[in-house]
Design a protein around this motif. Structure first.
Motif, PDB file in Angstrom:
ATOM      1  N   TYR A 122      61.719  29.209  55.655  1.00 47.43           N
ATOM      2  CA  TYR A 122      62.191  30.548  56.103  1.00 47.43           C
ATOM      3  C   TYR A 122      61.322  31.128  57.105  1.00 47.43           C
ATOM      4  CZ  TYR A 122      65.780  29.946  52.454  1.00 47.43           C
ATOM      5  OH  TYR A 122      66.726  29.441  51.473  1.00 47.43           O
TER       6      TYR A 122
ATOM      7  N   GLY B 153      72.110  34.090  63.528  1.00 48.82           N
ATOM      8  CA  GLY B 153      71.207  33.131  62.622  1.00 48.82           C
ATOM      9  C   GLY B 153      69.748  33.743  62.170  1.00 48.82           C
ATOM     10  N   SER B 154      69.360  34.688  63.112  1.00 44.83           N
ATOM     11  CA  SER B 154      67.883  35.082  62.805  1.00 44.83           C
ATOM     12  C   SER B 154      68.256  35.934  61.480  1.00 44.83           C
ATOM     13  CB  SER B 154      67.348  35.563  63.925  1.00 44.83           C
ATOM     14  OG  SER B 154      66.275  36.524  63.726  1.00 44.83           O
TER      15      SER B 154
ATOM     16  N   LYS C  11      71.753  31.663  67.238  1.00 47.44           N
ATOM     17  CA  LYS C  11      70.670  31.504  66.294  1.00 47.44           C
ATOM     18  C   LYS C  11      69.638  32.837  66.514  1.00 47.44           C
ATOM     19  CE  LYS C  11      71.002  27.994  63.898  1.00 47.44           C
ATOM     20  NZ  LYS C  11      71.079  27.864  62.381  1.00 47.44           N
ATOM     21  N   ILE C  12      69.445  33.200  67.763  1.00 44.82           N
ATOM     22  CA  ILE C  12      68.424  34.341  67.707  1.00 44.82           C
ATOM     23  C   ILE C  12      69.035  35.543  67.278  1.00 44.82           C
ATOM     24  CG2 ILE C  12      67.303  35.777  69.685  1.00 44.82           C
ATOM     25  CD1 ILE C  12      66.752  33.173  71.354  1.00 44.82           C
TER      26      ILE C  12
ATOM     27  N   CYS D  90      64.017  23.582  70.140  1.00 43.13           N
ATOM     28  CA  CYS D  90      65.189  24.409  69.674  1.00 43.13           C
ATOM     29  C   CYS D  90      65.295  23.989  68.082  1.00 43.13           C
ATOM     30  CB  CYS D  90      66.215  24.184  70.734  1.00 43.13           C
ATOM     31  SG  CYS D  90      66.317  25.215  71.917  1.00 43.13           S
TER      32      CYS D  90
ATOM     33  N   PHE E   2      74.820  28.456  71.515  1.00 40.34           N
ATOM     34  CA  PHE E   2      73.854  28.050  70.094  1.00 40.34           C
ATOM     35  C   PHE E   2      72.555  28.921  70.072  1.00 40.34           C
ATOM     36  CE2 PHE E   2      70.287  25.516  68.573  1.00 40.34           C
ATOM     37  CZ  PHE E   2      70.762  25.509  67.128  1.00 40.34           C
ATOM     38  N   ILE E   3      72.031  29.082  71.111  1.00 38.56           N
ATOM     39  CA  ILE E   3      70.856  29.739  71.421  1.00 38.56           C
ATOM     40  C   ILE E   3      70.707  31.098  70.992  1.00 38.56           C
ATOM     41  CG2 ILE E   3      68.619  30.525  72.779  1.00 38.56           C
ATOM     42  CD1 ILE E   3      68.466  27.641  72.084  1.00 38.56           C
TER      43      ILE E   3
ATOM     44  N   TYR F  17      55.479  33.076  53.613  1.00 37.77           N
ATOM     45  CA  TYR F  17      56.876  32.756  53.693  1.00 37.77           C
ATOM     46  C   TYR F  17      56.826  31.286  53.046  1.00 37.77           C
ATOM     47  CZ  TYR F  17      57.004  35.679  58.121  1.00 37.77           C
ATOM     48  OH  TYR F  17      57.049  36.823  58.728  1.00 37.77           O
ATOM     49  N   ARG F  18      58.263  31.065  52.735  1.00 38.44           N
ATOM     50  CA  ARG F  18      58.698  29.665  52.233  1.00 38.44           C
ATOM     51  C   ARG F  18      58.579  28.983  53.577  1.00 38.44           C
ATOM     52  NH1 ARG F  18      60.732  28.808  47.138  1.00 38.44           N
ATOM     53  NH2 ARG F  18      60.924  26.595  47.937  1.00 38.44           N
TER      54      ARG F  18
ATOM     55  N   PHE G 255      65.011  26.583  65.195  1.00 40.43           N
ATOM     56  CA  PHE G 255      66.309  27.514  64.677  1.00 40.43           C
ATOM     57  C   PHE G 255      66.919  26.578  63.441  1.00 40.43           C
ATOM     58  CE2 PHE G 255      66.414  28.324  69.409  1.00 40.43           C
ATOM     59  CZ  PHE G 255      65.789  29.471  69.484  1.00 40.43           C
TER      60      PHE G 255
ATOM     61  N   GLU H 127      68.207  35.349  53.904  1.00 36.38           N
ATOM     62  CA  GLU H 127      68.061  34.193  52.939  1.00 36.38           C
ATOM     63  C   GLU H 127      66.622  34.352  52.335  1.00 36.38           C
ATOM     64  OE1 GLU H 127      70.839  30.666  54.423  1.00 36.38           O
ATOM     65  OE2 GLU H 127      68.864  30.825  55.324  1.00 36.38           O
ATOM     66  N   ARG H 128      65.640  34.772  53.368  1.00 37.91           N
ATOM     67  CA  ARG H 128      64.294  34.471  53.077  1.00 37.91           C
ATOM     68  C   ARG H 128      63.804  35.823  52.007  1.00 37.91           C
ATOM     69  NH1 ARG H 128      59.465  37.024  54.711  1.00 37.91           N
ATOM     70  NH2 ARG H 128      60.490  38.192  56.426  1.00 37.91           N
TER      71      ARG H 128
ATOM     72  N   GLN I 148      61.388  32.428  63.633  1.00 33.25           N
ATOM     73  CA  GLN I 148      62.016  31.314  64.815  1.00 33.25           C
ATOM     74  C   GLN I 148      60.874  31.215  65.863  1.00 33.25           C
ATOM     75  OE1 GLN I 148      65.587  33.119  65.924  1.00 33.25           O
ATOM     76  NE2 GLN I 148      66.823  32.132  64.345  1.00 33.25           N
TER      77      GLN I 148
ATOM     78  N   SER J 161      69.029  34.124  58.399  1.00 35.07           N
ATOM     79  CA  SER J 161      67.549  33.729  57.844  1.00 35.07           C
ATOM     80  C   SER J 161      66.671  34.665  57.050  1.00 35.07           C
ATOM     81  CB  SER J 161      66.957  32.985  59.266  1.00 35.07           C
ATOM     82  OG  SER J 161      66.031  32.158  58.935  1.00 35.07           O
TER      83      SER J 161
ATOM     84  N   PHE K  92      75.079  25.019  74.631  1.00 34.45           N
ATOM     85  CA  PHE K  92      73.854  25.138  74.439  1.00 34.45           C
ATOM     86  C   PHE K  92      73.263  26.643  74.130  1.00 34.45           C
ATOM     87  CE2 PHE K  92      69.291  25.207  75.974  1.00 34.45           C
ATOM     88  CZ  PHE K  92      68.654  24.737  74.763  1.00 34.45           C
TER      89      PHE K  92
ATOM     90  N   ASN L 255      65.735  25.770  60.717  1.00 28.82           N
ATOM     91  CA  ASN L 255      65.231  25.954  59.212  1.00 28.82           C
ATOM     92  C   ASN L 255      64.318  24.656  58.729  1.00 28.82           C
ATOM     93  OD1 ASN L 255      66.014  28.410  59.477  1.00 28.82           O
ATOM     94  ND2 ASN L 255      67.675  28.334  57.684  1.00 28.82           N
TER      95      ASN L 255
END
Lengths: 87, 550
Positions: free
Chosen positions: B288, A24-25, A20-21, B358, A16-17, B284-285, B362, A31-32, B291, A28, A13, B364
């Motif tokens: 996306y 992942g961020s 992602k922070i 979460c 994962f956090i 934003y889309r 996280f 991607e955006r 967080q 993201s 866990f 999306n």
């Protein structure tokens, strides 16, 4: 078994956090930005901008200054000469 | 030891029932005040579509014909095609469609108001079950009642409880499922298990997030298994899974047609929305979003009292959980993540809250505008707020009446804030949120203000002549015209977006499908001037522009 299970769960866990922070961020965000750049809305906006600029240019009495006009003229002549020499 | 007399007990029960009746009475008096939201027409279509399907399936010829006729009458050029978008659950839409026929309601205002009343009735039932959850856990009527009041007086929930036929219905069924799970923890019987399965299946048919209910049941079964304190047999798991799948199929007729391919198509349902979400000045889309989007929205749109109580309760519980974690021993019965049934329930809620926050932050997941898709998370927030009240009153019991009076004063302030926002509680922000932030977010994304705008225009322009209205935002205002009086309907002409320059008035609820900063689609034509900004608590709900001849 029990202690191992709970510890594995907690570590997974937390991993994962953190993933992602951090990573992942960042993914993201990319991607955006990519999506935003390639979106239909954005392309339409660029088209609209070009149309507006053309309209502004047409509306002006003179929209190429003398130095640029000379430069473009020379370039066109050069291209024409090169094309003729190819024959 | 102090023991309550029967007289006190009776008074307590009477008082609690009085509060329930009062809430229902107020709700039944004000449900007609609320606006209508953009998806209501689609959900009405969904109701008749499935009513027609089921009456055909069961051979009810008369009902089949009536529902077909109703379905054919529904028109709207931007309405999603029902055959393509028939994956939505029917648990609300179908009974609403049937009741519309039963009561012979033919006026749009009447049948939409009936739907609003039904949403409120279901939420009312859900909120009573929420009280029962709290009483089941805390075994104290006053504390449970205060938790119930915190839930119903949360302005966004209070407002949405009168029209939001997806998120509020899902929240209500989620609450009922949890109640039966708690009952099952207390008394593992097949009856409690089947009722849990039933409501979990209904919740899943409303929103796919409901699938987490049987999963969390299995997860806790596994926790019990490794702690060697499992009292329930594997036969319970078999009954859970079969009854859940059975009830899911019953409550979701799409699964009748093709099973299980329909289930996979529902799970893969593309929920992405092409529009833009306005968030703190950026566009934003929906998939996306940053967080912190969900947590930010929860913090700005939840009353400060709730947030403080939640933080107090959540931090205290987390501290206890961490201590339990570090004391886990291999065999000892008492050294686990929970010791009693009450703590197991706390842990269930804690796990739901943390996992959903979460997942929604996280993974999306499309959250659209604001956090309405996550409204069901709010029951976990209020649970921990109530846990805080429990700690304040029960554990540290000195100055009981002083604390109670302070809490009641704060609740009075909440009532005032609800009154201030009426009937737009759904756009509530707490008093700490500055105006600049409020107006850099999507506010009236469901278009509740559309009908109020049209009525205002009619009032401004008495007479018989035609009034042309343009829309300067992403909003199907034309769906609201049928809700006006017959004579007014003929006066209102809604223009296409590219013809909006010819309108007499422009309406904008400030929701856009493009990045307004760069895209000129929603630039106000030069001949228009803003004549009104409808604001509540400095939050702009909609804007009105009028054409001035130049």
């Amino acid at each position: 078994m029990k202690i191992f299970f709970y510890k594995t769960l907690l570590v997974a866990f937390i991993f994962f956090i953190i993933f992602k922070i951090t990573i992942g961020s960042t993914i993201s965000n990319f991607e955006r930005k990519a999506q935003s750049l390639l979106s239909k809305g954005n392309i339409e906006m660029i088209k609209e901008e070009i149309r507006e600029e053309i309209k502004i240019a047409i509306g002006k009495d003179k929209f190429i200054n003398q130095a640029d006009a000379d430069l473009i003229n020379s370039l066109l002549k050069k291209i024409q000469t090169d094309l003729n020499n190819q024959k | 030891m102090y023991k309550k007399t029967n007289k006190i007990k009776n008074f307590e029960n009477f008082f609690i029932i009085l509060i329930f009746i009062l809430y229902f009475f107020i709700g039944s008096q004000i449900y007609a005040d609320y606006g209508f939201y953009i998806d209501e027409k689609f959900h009405r279509t969904n109701g008749f579509y499935w009513l027609n399907f089921i009456s055909d399936f069961l051979g009810f010829e008369n009902l089949k014909e009536i529902s077909k006729a109703k379905l054919d009458q529904i028109q709207g050029f931007t309405l999603p095609e029902i055959k393509k978008w028939n994956q939505y659950g029917i648990i609300f839409d179908l009974p609403a469609a049937y009741l519309e026929i039963f009561f012979n309601l033919n006026e749009p205002v009447k049948y939409f108001q009936l739907r609003h009343f039904l949403v409120f009735s279901i939420f009312f039932s859900g909120s009573i079950y929420f009280y029962k959850i709290l009483f089941n856990r805390f075994n104290n009527k006053l504390i449970s009642l205060l938790g119930f009041i915190l839930l119903i007086l949360t302005p966004r929930i209070f407002g949405d409880a009168f029209w939001n036929n997806k998120d509020i219905i899902f929240l209500s069924f989620y609450v009922i499922s949890i109640y039966f799970y708690f009952k099952f923890i207390d008394l593992p019987t097949y009856k409690n298990l089947i009722l849990f399965s039933l409501f979990a299946a209904i919740a899943t048919s409303m929103r796919i997030a409901g699938i987490f209910l049987p999963f969390s049941f299995l997860l806790f079964y596994f926790f019990d298994l490794i702690s060697r304190k499992n009292k329930i047999g594997i036969n319970f798991i078999f009954v859970l899974l079969t009854s859940y799948i059975f009830f899911l199929t019953i409550s979701w007729p799409l699964l009748w047609v093709e099973w299980p391919t329909s289930l996979f198509s529902i799970l893969n349902l593309d929920m992405s929305w092409g529009g833009q979400v306005h968030f703190l000045g950026e566009y934003y889309r929906s998939q996306y979003l940053p967080q912190y989007y969900l947590i930010f929205w929860i913090l700005v749109s939840t009353p400060v009292l709730h947030i403080i109580l939640f933080l107090h309760g959540f931090i205290n519980y987390s501290k206890r959980l961490v201590m339990r974690y570090f004391k886990i021993e291999k065999i000892s019965f008492y050294s686990d993540l929970w010791r009693s049934r009450a703590e197991k329930k706390d842990f269930f809620i804690f796990l739901n809250l943390v996992l959903f926050i979460c997942a929604l932050s996280f993974l999306n997941i499309d959250l659209y505008n604001s956090w309405r898709l996550g409204y069901f998370i709010y029951i976990f927030i209020i649970y921990f707020s109530t846990y805080s009240i429990y700690l304040i009153f029960k554990i540290k019991s000195e100055h009981f009446f002083k604390k109670l009076i302070i809490l009641l004063i704060l609740i009075c302030f909440l009532i005032f804030r609800n009154y201030l926002y009426h009937p737009y509680q759904s756009v509530y922000f707490n008093f700490l949120v500055p105006e600049k932030i409020k107006n850099n977010l999507d506010i009236d994304y469901t278009g509740l203000s559309g009908i109020a705008f049209l009525k205002e225009i009619i009032k401004k322009e008495p007479g018989e002549y035609e009034i042309k209205i343009g829309i300067n935002s992403w909003y199907p205002l034309w769906r609201m015209v049928e809700l006006l009086d017959k004579k007014d309907q003929t006066r209102i002409k809604i223009l296409k977006h590219d013809k909006r320059g010819e309108a007499d008035y422009l309406y904008s609820n400030r929701i856009y499908d493009v990045d307004k900063r760069y895209y000129k689609k929603y630039d106000i034509p030069v001949e228009f001037e803003k004549i009104k900004e409808f604001k509540i608590d400095k939050t702009i709900i909609y804007e009105m522009y009028k054409k001035f001849k130049r």
